[in-house]
Design an enzyme around this catalytic site. Structure first.
Site, PDB file in Angstrom:
ATOM      1  N   HIS A 286       0.827  -1.202   0.000  1.00  0.00           N
ATOM      2  CA  HIS A 286       0.000   0.000   0.000  1.00  0.00           C
ATOM      3  C   HIS A 286       0.862   1.253   0.000  1.00  0.00           C
ATOM      4  O   HIS A 286       1.912   1.289   0.647  1.00  0.00           O
ATOM      5  CB  HIS A 286      -0.847   0.065   1.283  1.00  0.00           C
ATOM      6  CG  HIS A 286      -1.998  -0.876   1.310  1.00  0.00           C
ATOM      7  ND1 HIS A 286      -3.253  -0.525   0.889  1.00  0.00           N
ATOM      8  CD2 HIS A 286      -2.095  -2.159   1.727  1.00  0.00           C
ATOM      9  CE1 HIS A 286      -4.076  -1.547   1.043  1.00  0.00           C
ATOM     10  NE2 HIS A 286      -3.396  -2.560   1.550  1.00  0.00           N
ATOM     11  N   HIS A 329      -3.533  -1.232  12.117  1.00  0.00           N
ATOM     12  CA  HIS A 329      -2.778   0.009  12.317  1.00  0.00           C
ATOM     13  C   HIS A 329      -2.924   0.506  13.748  1.00  0.00           C
ATOM     14  O   HIS A 329      -3.985   0.411  14.350  1.00  0.00           O
ATOM     15  CB  HIS A 329      -3.339   1.076  11.355  1.00  0.00           C
ATOM     16  CG  HIS A 329      -2.469   2.279  11.203  1.00  0.00           C
ATOM     17  ND1 HIS A 329      -2.966   3.504  10.773  1.00  0.00           N
ATOM     18  CD2 HIS A 329      -1.144   2.478  11.407  1.00  0.00           C
ATOM     19  CE1 HIS A 329      -1.982   4.377  10.711  1.00  0.00           C
ATOM     20  NE2 HIS A 329      -0.865   3.783  11.099  1.00  0.00           N
ATOM     21  N   GLU A 335      -7.771   9.469  14.028  1.00  0.00           N
ATOM     22  CA  GLU A 335      -8.449   9.230  12.761  1.00  0.00           C
ATOM     23  C   GLU A 335      -9.968   9.230  12.961  1.00  0.00           C
ATOM     24  O   GLU A 335     -10.531   8.305  13.559  1.00  0.00           O
ATOM     25  CB  GLU A 335      -8.023   7.891  12.154  1.00  0.00           C
ATOM     26  CG  GLU A 335      -6.529   7.768  11.879  1.00  0.00           C
ATOM     27  CD  GLU A 335      -6.172   6.432  11.253  1.00  0.00           C
ATOM     28  OE1 GLU A 335      -7.076   5.763  10.718  1.00  0.00           O
ATOM     29  OE2 GLU A 335      -4.987   6.045  11.313  1.00  0.00           O
ATOM     30  N   HIS A 359     -10.921   6.478  15.718  1.00  0.00           N
ATOM     31  CA  HIS A 359      -9.846   5.647  16.241  1.00  0.00           C
ATOM     32  C   HIS A 359      -8.800   6.602  16.792  1.00  0.00           C
ATOM     33  O   HIS A 359      -8.097   7.283  16.042  1.00  0.00           O
ATOM     34  CB  HIS A 359      -9.290   4.738  15.144  1.00  0.00           C
ATOM     35  CG  HIS A 359     -10.329   3.819  14.586  1.00  0.00           C
ATOM     36  ND1 HIS A 359     -10.469   3.571  13.234  1.00  0.00           N
ATOM     37  CD2 HIS A 359     -11.305   3.093  15.206  1.00  0.00           C
ATOM     38  CE1 HIS A 359     -11.467   2.725  13.051  1.00  0.00           C
ATOM     39  NE2 HIS A 359     -11.996   2.429  14.222  1.00  0.00           N
ATOM     40  N   HIS A 365      -6.775  -0.506  15.167  1.00  0.00           N
ATOM     41  CA  HIS A 365      -7.954  -0.602  14.315  1.00  0.00           C
ATOM     42  C   HIS A 365      -7.559  -1.298  13.012  1.00  0.00           C
ATOM     43  O   HIS A 365      -6.375  -1.524  12.746  1.00  0.00           O
ATOM     44  CB  HIS A 365      -8.538   0.784  14.022  1.00  0.00           C
ATOM     45  CG  HIS A 365      -7.550   1.766  13.463  1.00  0.00           C
ATOM     46  ND1 HIS A 365      -6.651   2.452  14.256  1.00  0.00           N
ATOM     47  CD2 HIS A 365      -7.282   2.159  12.192  1.00  0.00           C
ATOM     48  CE1 HIS A 365      -5.894   3.235  13.501  1.00  0.00           C
ATOM     49  NE2 HIS A 365      -6.256   3.068  12.243  1.00  0.00           N
TER      50      HIS A 365
END
Length: 433
Positions: A286, A329, A335, A359, A365
């Site tokens: 990613h 993560h 977030e 989060h 999460h």
């Protein structure tokens, strides 16, 4: 008019030549107008960050009765109402009041969900939810504390500002910068999200090795053109100021949208999220979600945002030998996520349009159990990701506190959110790689 942060000039075509020629503040302005400067930065800021506009109006903004406290809405910057909560948090779609039994306009429908910092020190953010069903009548709002980034989720907004009008629909955003007066007209049940930043303005993120083009292109940001109304309001027009986290109201007998012409680089603006040029991994793994940043409000620390506005738009997924949904993560940033439409890829159930999740700093999460199992076994072929979906994130370097309304009064907190990870099971086998 198009362009991010450009020097714009605009005058209502009903009054050609309303802009003074060659100067800002002539002894007598054309058409008998008043010249008024709106400063969005200190006079002495370097040119790249210096923000101001000159407005030429029928009467100046100073013509109003004294401000008095207004007990309306559910705005706060009291981050100590309830004890901190480090859990993963998710909210079901926030309920929109029903009209005509309970008429609620944009101001009275504002609710602070979380935030950090405080406006007097000019450093911080707040995240608000707005739910409304009726238009603001003979009243306007301006924010003395900071900038509003408004994300409509249901229903379109016709926003009248001192610079002109903007129609903002779901899948578009708009930014109303500090001090700009605006009125919101709605056309039925309406809901959305607001990111408020104190002490910084939103900018386009630096592109670095991406180069000169990509992400949100400057030309796709739209600025309203001058429009005015010259009308008296016998019953009184209410000007509402958000000041140091509280609302105050002053009365005047005329519309504040009486700007016949203006010029400058300090304006409201809007942007359609479908214009975003997505960049993604085309080999393996990613790219971090910062690659989807539309706008950023920088902190005083290099490379660290006070707040970022990030989107997860429709795109192609082609990464080889890669777990394609978002990875698990723990983040030094906070977030907050919202969903405008569709189904978010990491949690197709439970996270609904008009709802939200938070989060918090270092709270773990990631994909729910169903998503993990499905993605781990999927045949990896080029595929469209998030088709028909638009999720977004407000990400901040601040540790966000939840308000009492967010945790208790709203009654929309999903107390079973944590259960979406409970079915995750161990696949570890020490004898097989």
């Amino acid at each position: 008019m198009s362009g991010f942060g450009n020097e714009h000039v605009s005058e209502d075509p009903r009054c050609p030549g309303a802009l003074p020629e060659g100067q800002n503040n002539p002894q007598v302005c054309p058409y008998g107008l008043y010249a008024e400067q709106l400063s969005g930065s200190a006079f002495t800021c370097p040119r790249p960050t210096n923000k101001r506009s000159w407005l030429y109006r029928i009467l100046p903004s100073v013509c109003h009765k004294p401000f008095e406290p207004l007990n309306e809405g559910h705005l706060t910057h009291n981050w100590d109402e309830v004890e901190p909560d480090p859990n993963q948090l998710r909210w079901k779609p926030f309920e929109i009041p029903k009209a005509p039994q309970n008429k609620v306009d944009f101001v009275s429908g504002l609710h602070t969900l979380c935030g950090a910092g405080e406006p007097r020190g000019r450093n911080g953010i707040a995240i608000h939810i707005f739910v409304c069903n009726t238009s603001m009548l003979n009243r306007c709002l301006y924010n003395s504390d900071g900038d509003f980034l408004i994300v409509p989720q249901q229903g379109k907004l016709l926003i009248t500002t001192e610079f002109g009008k903007m129609l903002v629909e779901p899948n578009e955003i708009c930014v109303i910068q500090q001090g700009m007066r605006f009125n919101v007209e709605v056309f039925g049940e309406t809901r959305g999200y607001i990111l408020e930043v104190y002490g910084a303005h939103f900018e386009l993120p630096d592109l670095g090795p991406i180069g000169a083009n990509g992400l949100a292109n400057p030309r796709d940001f739209l600025v309203p053109v001058a429009w005015y109304e010259d009308c008296q309001v016998p019953g009184g027009y209410t000007v509402i100021s958000k000041y140091q986290g509280k609302l105050f109201a002053a009365q005047q007998d005329f519309s504040p949208f009486n700007v016949v012409a203006w010029h400058g680089n300090y304006t409201p603006y809007k942007y359609h999220l479908e214009k975003f040029m997505v960049i993604n991994s085309v080999a393996f793994d990613h790219a971090d979600p910062s690659i989807f940043t539309v706008l950023t409000a920088k902190s005083t620390r290099l490379g660290v945002a006070l707040a970022d506005f990030v989107i997860f738009p429709p795109r192609w997924g082609v990464a080889n030998n890669t777990f394609r949904p978002p990875y698990y993560h723990r983040n030094c940033m906070s977030e907050f996520m919202g969903l405008i439409k569709g189904h978010y890829e990491a949690k197709e159930e439970g996270f609904q349009p008009g709802g939200a999740s938070l989060h918090s700093m270092m709270t773990p999460h990631g994909p729910d159990a169903e998503c993990f199992e499905k993605a781990s076994k999927a045949k990896l072929e080029p595929e469209r990701v998030a088709e028909g979906t638009m999720a977004f994130m407000f990400e901040s370097s601040l540790s966000l506190a939840i308000t009492k309304w967010g945790l208790q009064t709203s009654k929309h907190l999903d107390k079973n959110y944590y259960k979406c990870w409970e079915p995750l099971k161990s696949h570890f086998n020490s004898k097989r790689k």
